[in-house]
Motif scaffolding. Structure first.
Motif, PDB file in Angstrom:
ATOM      1  N   ALA B  21       0.833  -1.202   0.000  1.00  0.00           N
ATOM      2  CA  ALA B  21       0.000   0.000   0.000  1.00  0.00           C
ATOM      3  C   ALA B  21       0.872   1.258   0.000  1.00  0.00           C
ATOM      4  O   ALA B  21       0.556   2.253  -0.654  1.00  0.00           O
ATOM      5  N   TYR B  22       1.995   1.200   0.714  1.00  0.00           N
ATOM      6  CA  TYR B  22       2.930   2.338   0.736  1.00  0.00           C
ATOM      7  C   TYR B  22       3.538   2.542  -0.651  1.00  0.00           C
ATOM      8  O   TYR B  22       3.589   3.664  -1.162  1.00  0.00           O
ATOM      9  N   SER B  23       3.968   1.435  -1.272  1.00  0.00           N
ATOM     10  CA  SER B  23       4.556   1.529  -2.599  1.00  0.00           C
ATOM     11  C   SER B  23       3.540   2.019  -3.628  1.00  0.00           C
ATOM     12  O   SER B  23       3.865   2.805  -4.515  1.00  0.00           O
ATOM     13  N   ALA B  24       2.301   1.560  -3.487  1.00  0.00           N
ATOM     14  CA  ALA B  24       1.256   1.964  -4.430  1.00  0.00           C
ATOM     15  C   ALA B  24       0.779   3.397  -4.160  1.00  0.00           C
ATOM     16  O   ALA B  24      -0.002   3.947  -4.938  1.00  0.00           O
ATOM     17  N   GLY B  25       1.248   3.991  -3.072  1.00  0.00           N
ATOM     18  CA  GLY B  25       0.839   5.360  -2.757  1.00  0.00           C
ATOM     19  C   GLY B  25      -0.553   5.437  -2.164  1.00  0.00           C
ATOM     20  O   GLY B  25      -1.237   6.443  -2.296  1.00  0.00           O
ATOM     21  N   GLN B  26      -0.972   4.356  -1.490  1.00  0.00           N
ATOM     22  CA  GLN B  26      -2.342   4.281  -0.991  1.00  0.00           C
ATOM     23  C   GLN B  26      -2.458   4.371   0.528  1.00  0.00           C
ATOM     24  O   GLN B  26      -3.536   4.155   1.066  1.00  0.00           O
ATOM     25  N   LEU B  27      -1.370   4.666   1.207  1.00  0.00           N
ATOM     26  CA  LEU B  27      -1.461   4.776   2.662  1.00  0.00           C
ATOM     27  C   LEU B  27      -1.840   6.189   3.078  1.00  0.00           C
ATOM     28  O   LEU B  27      -1.359   7.159   2.490  1.00  0.00           O
ATOM     29  N   PRO B  28      -2.699   6.307   4.096  1.00  0.00           N
ATOM     30  CA  PRO B  28      -2.898   7.632   4.690  1.00  0.00           C
ATOM     31  C   PRO B  28      -1.537   8.201   5.114  1.00  0.00           C
ATOM     32  O   PRO B  28      -0.632   7.434   5.444  1.00  0.00           O
ATOM     33  N   GLU B  29      -1.434   9.517   5.125  1.00  0.00           N
ATOM     34  CA  GLU B  29      -0.142  10.155   5.408  1.00  0.00           C
ATOM     35  C   GLU B  29       0.458   9.664   6.730  1.00  0.00           C
ATOM     36  O   GLU B  29       1.670   9.412   6.823  1.00  0.00           O
ATOM     37  N   ALA B  30      -0.392   9.506   7.763  1.00  0.00           N
ATOM     38  CA  ALA B  30       0.124   9.126   9.088  1.00  0.00           C
ATOM     39  C   ALA B  30       0.767   7.734   9.049  1.00  0.00           C
ATOM     40  O   ALA B  30       1.820   7.511   9.644  1.00  0.00           O
ATOM     41  N   PHE B  31       0.152   6.797   8.346  1.00  0.00           N
ATOM     42  CA  PHE B  31       0.740   5.465   8.205  1.00  0.00           C
ATOM     43  C   PHE B  31       1.997   5.524   7.338  1.00  0.00           C
ATOM     44  O   PHE B  31       2.978   4.826   7.597  1.00  0.00           O
ATOM     45  N   GLY B  32       1.935   6.346   6.289  1.00  0.00           N
ATOM     46  CA  GLY B  32       3.104   6.518   5.431  1.00  0.00           C
ATOM     47  C   GLY B  32       4.289   7.041   6.229  1.00  0.00           C
ATOM     48  O   GLY B  32       5.431   6.629   6.012  1.00  0.00           O
ATOM     49  N   LEU B  33       4.009   7.928   7.184  1.00  0.00           N
ATOM     50  CA  LEU B  33       5.071   8.481   8.026  1.00  0.00           C
ATOM     51  C   LEU B  33       5.717   7.377   8.872  1.00  0.00           C
ATOM     52  O   LEU B  33       6.946   7.304   8.988  1.00  0.00           O
ATOM     53  N   VAL B  34       4.891   6.502   9.440  1.00  0.00           N
ATOM     54  CA  VAL B  34       5.429   5.415  10.274  1.00  0.00           C
ATOM     55  C   VAL B  34       6.260   4.465   9.410  1.00  0.00           C
ATOM     56  O   VAL B  34       7.367   4.063   9.789  1.00  0.00           O
ATOM     57  N   VAL B  35       5.737   4.119   8.227  1.00  0.00           N
ATOM     58  CA  VAL B  35       6.470   3.208   7.342  1.00  0.00           C
ATOM     59  C   VAL B  35       7.791   3.839   6.898  1.00  0.00           C
ATOM     60  O   VAL B  35       8.847   3.203   6.960  1.00  0.00           O
ATOM     61  N   ALA B  36       7.754   5.102   6.485  1.00  0.00           N
ATOM     62  CA  ALA B  36       8.975   5.781   6.022  1.00  0.00           C
ATOM     63  C   ALA B  36       9.999   5.868   7.158  1.00  0.00           C
ATOM     64  O   ALA B  36      11.203   5.744   6.924  1.00  0.00           O
ATOM     65  N   THR B  37       9.520   6.062   8.381  1.00  0.00           N
ATOM     66  CA  THR B  37      10.432   6.143   9.525  1.00  0.00           C
ATOM     67  C   THR B  37      11.054   4.775   9.807  1.00  0.00           C
ATOM     68  O   THR B  37      12.257   4.666  10.047  1.00  0.00           O
ATOM     69  N   HIS B  38      10.241   3.725   9.738  1.00  0.00           N
ATOM     70  CA  HIS B  38      10.777   2.367   9.917  1.00  0.00           C
ATOM     71  C   HIS B  38      11.793   2.042   8.810  1.00  0.00           C
ATOM     72  O   HIS B  38      12.873   1.507   9.088  1.00  0.00           O
ATOM     73  N   LEU B  39      11.461   2.360   7.567  1.00  0.00           N
ATOM     74  CA  LEU B  39      12.369   2.091   6.451  1.00  0.00           C
ATOM     75  C   LEU B  39      13.710   2.808   6.634  1.00  0.00           C
ATOM     76  O   LEU B  39      14.748   2.307   6.201  1.00  0.00           O
ATOM     77  N   SER B  40      13.658   3.962   7.276  1.00  0.00           N
ATOM     78  CA  SER B  40      14.890   4.711   7.534  1.00  0.00           C
ATOM     79  C   SER B  40      15.790   3.977   8.517  1.00  0.00           C
ATOM     80  O   SER B  40      16.993   4.220   8.568  1.00  0.00           O
ATOM     81  N   MET B  41      15.192   3.091   9.328  1.00  0.00           N
ATOM     82  CA  MET B  41      15.944   2.375  10.356  1.00  0.00           C
ATOM     83  C   MET B  41      16.229   0.937   9.948  1.00  0.00           C
ATOM     84  O   MET B  41      16.986   0.250  10.631  1.00  0.00           O
ATOM     85  N   CYS B  42      15.640   0.451   8.853  1.00  0.00           N
ATOM     86  CA  CYS B  42      15.649  -0.987   8.554  1.00  0.00           C
ATOM     87  C   CYS B  42      15.938  -1.236   7.074  1.00  0.00           C
ATOM     88  O   CYS B  42      15.063  -1.055   6.225  1.00  0.00           O
ATOM     89  N   ASP B  43      17.173  -1.657   6.772  1.00  0.00           N
ATOM     90  CA  ASP B  43      17.538  -1.920   5.375  1.00  0.00           C
ATOM     91  C   ASP B  43      16.757  -3.084   4.778  1.00  0.00           C
ATOM     92  O   ASP B  43      16.504  -3.114   3.576  1.00  0.00           O
ATOM     93  N   GLU B  44      16.418  -4.065   5.629  1.00  0.00           N
ATOM     94  CA  GLU B  44      15.654  -5.210   5.136  1.00  0.00           C
ATOM     95  C   GLU B  44      14.336  -4.741   4.512  1.00  0.00           C
ATOM     96  O   GLU B  44      13.988  -5.112   3.392  1.00  0.00           O
ATOM     97  N   CYS B  45      13.622  -3.886   5.249  1.00  0.00           N
ATOM     98  CA  CYS B  45      12.340  -3.406   4.728  1.00  0.00           C
ATOM     99  C   CYS B  45      12.539  -2.403   3.595  1.00  0.00           C
ATOM    100  O   CYS B  45      11.707  -2.302   2.700  1.00  0.00           O
ATOM    101  N   ARG B  46      13.651  -1.682   3.615  1.00  0.00           N
ATOM    102  CA  ARG B  46      13.946  -0.770   2.500  1.00  0.00           C
ATOM    103  C   ARG B  46      14.092  -1.575   1.214  1.00  0.00           C
ATOM    104  O   ARG B  46      13.583  -1.186   0.154  1.00  0.00           O
ATOM    105  N   ALA B  47      14.767  -2.709   1.311  1.00  0.00           N
ATOM    106  CA  ALA B  47      14.925  -3.573   0.135  1.00  0.00           C
ATOM    107  C   ALA B  47      13.579  -4.160  -0.296  1.00  0.00           C
ATOM    108  O   ALA B  47      13.267  -4.233  -1.486  1.00  0.00           O
ATOM    109  N   ARG B  48      12.770  -4.565   0.692  1.00  0.00           N
ATOM    110  CA  ARG B  48      11.446  -5.098   0.353  1.00  0.00           C
ATOM    111  C   ARG B  48      10.587  -4.032  -0.311  1.00  0.00           C
ATOM    112  O   ARG B  48       9.846  -4.303  -1.263  1.00  0.00           O
ATOM    113  N   ALA B  49      10.688  -2.802   0.182  1.00  0.00           N
ATOM    114  CA  ALA B  49       9.924  -1.705  -0.428  1.00  0.00           C
ATOM    115  C   ALA B  49      10.379  -1.496  -1.872  1.00  0.00           C
ATOM    116  O   ALA B  49       9.563  -1.229  -2.763  1.00  0.00           O
TER     117      ALA B  49
END
Lengths: 181, 220
Positions: B21-49
């Motif tokens: 949903a984040y990749s498709a651009g379908q997350l509400p901004e607040a969820f997108g913020l949490v995902v983007a913050t996690h991705l900043s801390m986690c290379d595994e999820c950055r690669a998955r994204a």
């Protein structure tokens, strides 16, 4: 003769833009991608007029941000998609998508050609795998990417064949980290 | 803090559903913020994204074509007056908060305007689009957060310290995804105070008048 080589690899055209401001390479990229971006945006619910305007913006961004393209981590099509997606969010929701922090190490000035080529190949393989998914599943994924499904409607199990492409991106991240530290 | 990123062991990651949903651009901004913050801390999820973005790339290649207007290419060429922009300085965190979060707050921990919400717990509501809300929580070490259920989906990302609940332990970088069935009593571990970024789409579910009236009081 276009900038797309025989393998459907647009990376040389992107690097020609980045390094030599090659307008002919840009024109080739435009002819291939702009009509696709326009179709993508119309399928995402945009009017043809707005989609035309946004597709032009996306292609202009491709030029302006050429230095951010990293062929070891994404294919050109993938990079075009991310620009188009962000433009769509901006146009339809008047919002910005929160983006992760940048890696401290950017794309290498001279990307490893073999790695970049592998990345393109991986993207092609993914596309073929997607095309072979059962119709119902594929339709669901398309709807998600065209913005036709809310995040709660996106199914838990997408069954997407992402294993090898994920590993390759992961390797590229590790390589960058290793090179720069 | 730069050291912390490599030493951090993240055990709870973003689900495929959320990443897509984040990749498709379908997350509400607040969820997108949490995902983007996690991705900043986690290379595994950055690669998955990145892999989910590649699915989007495939959509671009396979969704067909619609001809651009006459003169479209020339119009864009005319806009390209100079060389591509030089690569900007990377956006990098300066303190505790990864940049997507620091950008929203306008600074790091010392810029947060906390408000007490009882039992020593403090929160700060972040300005977000109305489809979901986000807040920072500051829970003193050892303190329990009162039993609470969830009306919608709630994402909780640990930034500092750790908490435990009935399901598991969540340390820095870990993301807890809670749905409506979940009732839990998170307890902050001893040691550093626990600071979390939490987002919920619960306000979306409120259709009746009463909760609408209550929302401004709780703001969440």
């Amino acid at each position: 003769m276009t900038a797309e080589d025989s393998e459907g690899n647009w990376v040389p055209a992107m690097l020609a833009i980045r390094d030599r401001q090659d307008r002919a390479a840009f024109a080739d990229l435009f002819r291939h991608f702009a009509p696709r971006v326009k179709a993508f945006l119309i399928k995402s619910g945009m009017s043809p007029a707005l989609a035309e305007e946004c597709a032009q913006d996306v292609m202009a961004t491709l030029w302006q941000k050429a230095h951010l393209f990293d062929p070891e981590r994404a294919s050109v099509a993938t990079w075009v998609f991310t620009i188009a997606r962000n433009r769509r969010i901006d146009a339809l929701r008047r919002a910005k998508r929160p983006e992760p922090e940048d890696l401290p190490w950017g794309p290498e000035p001279e990307p490893d050609q073999a790695d970049a080529f592998e990345m393109q190949q991986e993207t092609d393989r993914l596309g073929k795998a997607l095309a072979q998914l059962p119709e119902k599943q594929r339709a669901l994924i398309e709807r998600a990417y065209f913005g036709d499904l809310s995040h709660t409607e996106i199914a838990e199990e997408t069954g997407l064949p992402l294993g090898t492409i994920k590993s390759r991106i992961r390797l590229a991240l590790e390589k960058l980290r290793h090179h720069m530290s | 803090m730069t050291e912390g990123k490599t030493k951090m062991t993240i055990r709870h990651h973003v689900s495929d559903q959320l990443l897509m949903a984040y990749s498709a651009g379908q997350l509400p901004e607040a969820f997108g913020l949490v995902v983007a913050t996690h991705l900043s801390m986690c290379d595994e999820c950055r690669a998955r994204a990145g892999a989910f973005d590649a699915v989007g790339g495939s959509m671009i290649e396979r969704c067909g074509t619609i001809a651009m207007d006459d003169g479209s290419l020339d119009a864009v060429l005319a806009r390209l007056s100079g060389a591509p922009e030089p690569r900007p300085e990377p956006r990098r965190r300066k303190g505790l908060f990864p940049t997507p979060l620091a950008d929203v707050i306008g600074g790091d921990l010392d810029a947060v305007k906390w408000r007490p919400i009882g039992m020593g717990v403090r929160q700060a509501i972040l300005p977000m689009a109305k489809d979901a809300s986000a807040r920072l929580l500051h829970i003193p070490a050892g303190q329990a957060v009162p039993d609470h259920g969830h009306r919608g989906m709630e994402l909780t990302l640990v930034l500092q310290g750790a908490f435990r609940d009935e399901s598991d332990r969540f340390g820095p970088g870990d993301l807890e995804i809670a749905d409506e069935e979940m009732e839990h009593t998170p307890v902050a571990e001893a040691g550093a105070d626990c600071i979390c970024l939490a987002a919920t789409d619960a306000p979306l579910r409120f259709n009746s008048l009463m909760p609408r009236l209550l929302q401004p009081i709780f703001r969440i």
